[in-house]
Motif scaffolding. Structure first.
Motif, PDB file in Angstrom:
ATOM      1  N   LEU A  75      37.383  35.776  36.421  1.00 14.86           N
ATOM      2  CA  LEU A  75      38.297  36.593  37.221  1.00 14.86           C
ATOM      3  C   LEU A  75      37.771  38.007  37.451  1.00 14.86           C
ATOM      4  O   LEU A  75      38.188  38.675  38.402  1.00 14.86           O
ATOM      5  CB  LEU A  75      39.664  36.667  36.551  1.00 14.86           C
ATOM      6  CG  LEU A  75      40.439  35.353  36.424  1.00 14.86           C
ATOM      7  CD1 LEU A  75      41.775  35.600  35.742  1.00 14.86           C
ATOM      8  CD2 LEU A  75      40.648  34.700  37.777  1.00 14.86           C
ATOM      9  N   ARG A  79      38.770  40.894  40.346  1.00 18.89           N
ATOM     10  CA  ARG A  79      39.508  42.079  39.903  1.00 18.89           C
ATOM     11  C   ARG A  79      38.850  43.359  40.417  1.00 18.89           C
ATOM     12  O   ARG A  79      39.511  44.351  40.701  1.00 18.89           O
ATOM     13  CB  ARG A  79      39.569  42.137  38.371  1.00 18.89           C
ATOM     14  CG  ARG A  79      40.442  41.087  37.709  1.00 18.89           C
ATOM     15  CD  ARG A  79      40.591  41.384  36.231  1.00 18.89           C
ATOM     16  NE  ARG A  79      41.343  40.362  35.515  1.00 18.89           N
ATOM     17  CZ  ARG A  79      40.823  39.543  34.611  1.00 18.89           C
ATOM     18  NH1 ARG A  79      39.529  39.609  34.307  1.00 18.89           N
ATOM     19  NH2 ARG A  79      41.572  38.647  34.002  1.00 18.89           N
ATOM     20  N   LEU A 131      45.390  33.251  37.324  1.00 20.26           N
ATOM     21  CA  LEU A 131      44.532  33.135  38.505  1.00 20.26           C
ATOM     22  C   LEU A 131      45.343  33.289  39.787  1.00 20.26           C
ATOM     23  O   LEU A 131      44.966  34.042  40.694  1.00 20.26           O
ATOM     24  CB  LEU A 131      43.806  31.792  38.497  1.00 20.26           C
ATOM     25  CG  LEU A 131      42.965  31.483  39.739  1.00 20.26           C
ATOM     26  CD1 LEU A 131      41.864  32.516  39.928  1.00 20.26           C
ATOM     27  CD2 LEU A 131      42.369  30.085  39.666  1.00 20.26           C
TER      28      LEU A 131
END
Length: 206
Positions: A75, A79, A131
């Protein structure tokens, strides 16, 4: 770092845990969760099975530890997309980070792909939670950029999916790609091609 009893782990304990997780990454990414066994992981780690079970109670526990760290790592590139940055530059930087992850972490990519192909039974909650929330947040950013005329109007979800599909392909289908390229390194040409493709796609007048 404490162990399950709250006590700090010794250097040897930390080393053995790292050995087990590194070996498990190889085994799971090659055989998938169902095909992997504790015996294979112990052998790859150079430990006995009883020694392995001292650190992890089951194959599921090892896999859960790996997947937890992997999802967080996976992730991070998304981000980093800055809502206040220059839109095309931010998206291309995201594409570049994802491609670099495929180059540096092919086993992790295949581990993630194997889990998804099996229906994500051990991480579906994470996909529908952390997610999805992150993607929803970035979709709002993409829509704002589109409404402002800063990037082409596209389906924002499928734009993100296309980044995943194109960049992770280089890790998940590495053997196929190298067979076609006569074992040449695909990452020599991939960054320029992928950037050109997305730059043209994202241009507001495209």
């Amino acid at each position: 770092m404490p162990d399950g009893t709250g006590k700090a782990r010794t250097r040897i304990q930390r080393r053995n845990r790292d050995l087990i997780l590194e070996a498990a990454l190889d085994v799971f990414s090659t055989h998938g969760f169902r095909g992997a066994t504790l015996d294979q992981i112990a052998s790859a780690a150079g430990l006995s099975k009883p020694n392995l079970l001292y650190y992890f109670a089951s194959k599921e526990a090892i896999h859960a530890d790996l997947m937890s760290g992997l999802l967080d790592t996976w992730l991070d590139p998304l981000r980093e997309m800055d809502a206040d940055g220059e839109p095309i530059a931010e998206i291309l930087a995201y594409v570049d980070r994802k491609l670099e992850m495929s180059r540096l972490y092919p086993r992790e990519s295949r581990l993630f792909a194997n889990e998804i192909l099996q229906g994500a039974p051990r991480m579906l909650d994470n996909l529908q939670g952390e997610l999805k929330h992150l993607v929803d947040d970035k979709v709002r950013v993409l829509l704002r950029w589109m409404d402002a005329g800063q990037i082409a109007k596209l389906d924002p979800h499928h734009l993100i999916f296309s980044v995943w599909a194109l960049t992770q392909h280089y890790a998940d289908f590495d053997v196929q790609i190298r067979a076609i390229l006569d074992d040449a390194d695909p990452f020599d040409a991939a960054p320029n091609f992928v950037e050109t493709l997305f730059r043209k796609l994202l241009r507001p007048d495209s």
